[in-house]
Design an enzyme around this catalytic site. Structure first.
Site, short mmCIF file in Angstrom:
data_model
loop_
_atom_site.label_atom_id
_atom_site.label_comp_id
_atom_site.label_asym_id
_atom_site.label_seq_id
_atom_site.Cartn_x
_atom_site.Cartn_y
_atom_site.Cartn_z
CG ASP A 118 -19.72 -27.00 -19.30
OD1 ASP A 118 -20.78 -27.59 -19.59
OD2 ASP A 118 -18.64 -27.23 -19.88
CB CYS A 160 -26.48 -29.61 -21.89
SG CYS A 160 -26.69 -29.75 -23.66
CG HIS A 174 -21.85 -30.36 -21.04
ND1 HIS A 174 -22.02 -29.02 -21.28
CD2 HIS A 174 -22.57 -31.01 -21.97
CE1 HIS A 174 -22.81 -28.85 -22.33
NE2 HIS A 174 -23.16 -30.05 -22.77
#
Length: 394
Positions: free
Chosen positions: A280, A74, A282
């Protein structure tokens, strides 16, 4: 094509809230919007940013390594996003907008190809992971903001098309003279501003600018990517840093901030009120293979839903702020803004000085890695905790 796989909340996209109906200005990477009258413009601007997420089924890293970065990549993806924004500003301009379903400009295609998950792409997950070994990170290990900044600086040396001067400011200090030496390596500052240096200078641990002396490249200024690793508190962000952090997103040179929560990294691109706006990484998506002409479906590289938000007090104090200065005037303007912010309420996040005091011996002068600084020891301590949180979150 397989559906995208979310790592911790299969309903996340559906639960993302739209922007609040508020009179507070929305700031996105140096641009101000109204949430009441410019919501479409906000979403178009966010969608135009490059969105790099977990991928799966790419070529094994190192030939025999992982074929997916889910669960560990990430921060590497956030590093790709902040550098991708720099390349957009460098080649297309901050106000460039992405148009889905249309044939894109050649510069955009070249930028995206630099991040494709293949071993020979300049800024691929393969290159970042393997270059990180030299920073003490094994392949598959979680990175902190400082580590990814150091890796991006090393990789940018090989990108002869973009010719970026990447500087990582250590010890919470930005030294103006160091940056001007880096961005104008053909000038000998010791002999005077107009004297041409006979050989490239070694700065910040690398021979930065060593390949920049070709006749076609001797412009007045190499475009600057300035990355500033910071720690804004011990375990939580010190509230005295909140206003200066917001001011960073308001500067036209802003590339945003990479950081996040203890168990996940995010790319922060702005704020509204006391909420940070972020992309994000993820989400696990299948790897994409370009066609022979370098073109490929690019929808999965742009976030086409409202961006995520979180209260600024939830931010982990270990971050890296990024800025892009296309010209020397841009850098001089940035310095003036930083000095102005330093005089406002709140604590300055870092120090801006004209030159490094001669009595100070820094890691750069000794040509040592940043492992010797107290700030990096702190980051490594919290990186180890972050690794544990990352594993627990899967």
């Amino acid at each position: 094509m397989d559906a995208a796989t979310l790592t911790y909340d299969s309903l996340r996209f559906g639960e993302i809230e739209d922007f609040p109906e508020t009179s507070d200005p929305v700031w996105i990477l140096g641009r101000q919007f109204s949430a009441l009258t410019e919501k479409d413009d906000i979403l178009a601007d966010v969608t135009s940013r490059l969105w790099f997420t977990y991928r799966k089924n790419f070529q094994p890293i190192g030939g025999t390594g992982p074929t997916s970065d889910t669960g560990w990549g990430c921060m590497l993806r956030c590093g790709q996003m902040i550098l991708g924004e720099a390349l957009i500003c460098r080649h297309l301009g901050r106000d460039w907008k992405w148009s889905p379903g249309q044939r894109q400009r050649p510069e955009y295609v070249s930028i995206l190809n630099a991040f494709i998950d293949k071993k020979d792409s300049y800024y691929s997950i393969h290159q970042i992971a393997q270059m990180g070994v030299g920073e003490g990170k094994s392949i598959g290990q979680w990175y902190g903001p400082n580590t990814v900044a150091q890796v991006l600086k090393k990789l940018a040396v090989f990108d002869s098309w973009s010719r970026l001067a990447v500087h990582v400011a250590m010890d919470n200090t930005v030294v103006i003279e160091e940056i001007k030496r880096l961005c104008m390596p053909w000038l000998d500052f010791d002999r005077g501003a107009c004297a041409v240096s006979e050989e490239p200078r070694e700065m910040n641990g690398d021979l930065e600018g060593a390949c920049a002396l070709a006749e076609e490249e001797t412009a007045l200024w190499k475009p600057l990517v300035l990355l500033i690793p910071l720690r804004l508190g011990l375990s939580d962000i010190n509230e005295a840093y909140i206003e200066p952090l917001k001011q960073c997103f308001m500067m036209p040179q802003s590339l945003g901030v990479i950081g996040g929560k203890p168990n996940s990294a995010h790319y922060f691109i702005g704020f509204v009120g006391d909420e940070l706006i972020y992309l994000d990484p993820h989400t696990t998506q299948p790897a994409v293979d370009p066609s022979e002409d370098g073109h490929f479906p690019d929808d999965s590289y742009h976030c086409q839903h409202p961006p995520c938000r979180m209260h600024i007090c939830e931010l982990d104090p270990s971050i890296a702020a990024g800025f892009f200065c296309q010209t020397e005037d841009d850098f001089d303007d940035w310095c003036a803004q930083i000095r102005k912010v330093s005089n406002c309420r709140g604590l300055p996040m870092f120090e801006l000085v004209d030159s490094q005091p001669s009595h100070l011996i820094t890691a750069d002068v000794l040509n040592l890695t940043p492992d010797f600084s107290d700030s990096d020891r702190l980051e490594r301590f919290f990186d180890s905790e972050d690794e544990e949180f990352e594993i627990l979150s899967l």
